[in-house]
Design a protein around this motif. Structure first.
Motif, PDB file in Angstrom:
ATOM      1  N   PRO A  17       0.827  -1.202   0.000  1.00 30.01           N
ATOM      2  CA  PRO A  17       0.000   0.000   0.000  1.00 30.01           C
ATOM      3  C   PRO A  17       0.868   1.260   0.000  1.00 30.01           C
ATOM      4  N   ALA A  18       0.269   2.378  -0.339  1.00 27.97           N
ATOM      5  CA  ALA A  18       1.012   3.637  -0.474  1.00 27.97           C
ATOM      6  C   ALA A  18       1.717   4.047   0.812  1.00 27.97           C
ATOM      7  N   GLU A  19       1.163   3.678   1.966  1.00 26.54           N
ATOM      8  CA  GLU A  19       1.788   4.106   3.223  1.00 26.54           C
ATOM      9  C   GLU A  19       3.065   3.328   3.557  1.00 26.54           C
ATOM     10  N   ILE A  20       3.354   2.287   2.806  1.00 29.16           N
ATOM     11  CA  ILE A  20       4.597   1.537   3.008  1.00 29.16           C
ATOM     12  C   ILE A  20       5.453   1.719   1.758  1.00 29.16           C
ATOM     13  N   GLN A  21       6.468   2.530   1.895  1.00 34.35           N
ATOM     14  CA  GLN A  21       7.379   2.757   0.777  1.00 34.35           C
ATOM     15  C   GLN A  21       8.599   1.867   0.947  1.00 34.35           C
ATOM     16  N   TRP A  81       6.246  -0.358  13.771  1.00 31.72           N
ATOM     17  CA  TRP A  81       6.824   0.775  13.050  1.00 31.72           C
ATOM     18  C   TRP A  81       5.731   1.679  12.500  1.00 31.72           C
ATOM     19  N   GLN A  82       4.669   1.078  11.987  1.00 31.59           N
ATOM     20  CA  GLN A  82       3.580   1.875  11.437  1.00 31.59           C
ATOM     21  C   GLN A  82       2.884   2.671  12.535  1.00 31.59           C
ATOM     22  N   GLY A  85       5.193   5.429  13.545  1.00 28.04           N
ATOM     23  CA  GLY A  85       5.566   6.332  12.463  1.00 28.04           C
ATOM     24  C   GLY A  85       7.057   6.309  12.156  1.00 28.04           C
ATOM     25  N   ASN A  87      10.546   5.446  10.318  1.00 32.97           N
ATOM     26  CA  ASN A  87      11.154   5.082   9.046  1.00 32.97           C
ATOM     27  C   ASN A  87      12.309   4.156   9.372  1.00 32.97           C
ATOM     28  N   TRP A 134       2.945  -7.539   5.697  1.00 31.31           N
ATOM     29  CA  TRP A 134       1.789  -6.647   5.571  1.00 31.31           C
ATOM     30  C   TRP A 134       0.499  -7.458   5.388  1.00 31.31           C
ATOM     31  N   ASN A 138      -2.939  -7.547   7.796  1.00 28.89           N
ATOM     32  CA  ASN A 138      -4.197  -7.084   7.205  1.00 28.89           C
ATOM     33  C   ASN A 138      -5.130  -8.232   6.835  1.00 28.89           C
TER      34      ASN A 138
END
Length: 144
Positions: A17-21, A81-82, A85, A87, A134, A138
């Protein structure tokens, strides 16, 4: 990197997903010859690596002597980590491993395998495991 590596990493990057780069910063390896001072080469690689780490990142070193990490424990770490927040910078050493300076900066030292893995395989393996972690968090069917 061979095309299969780029394709493999791109596939898992696309699935996240976009929130995990998931970015890879490849540093050039200095030339080595028969008479190269290995300790000095490792130190130079470490200096370049530490300079490339963004300020404030949590650092994890991949090291053969590190703690074996399961997919489930990676999923737990990812969730943490999520929530916090954070990195993360995952350090992968050169052909002779990470410098003592890099290992000292790491909050954790992980081992992906007791076997030595080539860098191309580590990239694809870690990308897949990050995606799998991930999916666990989820309740996605991929992990089953």
């Amino acid at each position: 990197m061979p095309a299969w590596v780029e394709e493999g990493v791109a596939e898992y990057r696309k699935r996240l997903p976009a929130e995990i780069q998931f970015d890879i910063k490849e540093l050039p390896l200095p030339k080595r010859g028969k008479n190269t001072d290995i300790r000095r080469a490792i130190a130079q690689e470490g200096e370049a690596m530490t300079a490339a780490i963004p300020a404030g990142d949590r650092i994890i070193a991949l090291d053969v002597l590190g703690k074996a990490v399961s997919t489930e424990s990676l999923a737990e770490a990812l969730a943490s980590w999520q929530m916090e927040g954070d990195n993360i910078s995952i350090l992968v050493g050169g052909p002779d491993g990470l410098s003592p300076a890099c290992l000292a900066l790491a909050r954790q030292k992980w081992s992906l395998s007791a076997m030595t893995l080539p860098h191309p395989l580590v990239r694809v393996l870690f990308a897949e495991q990050l995606y799998r972690a991930w999916t666990i968090n989820n309740n996605h069917p991929y992990h089953r």
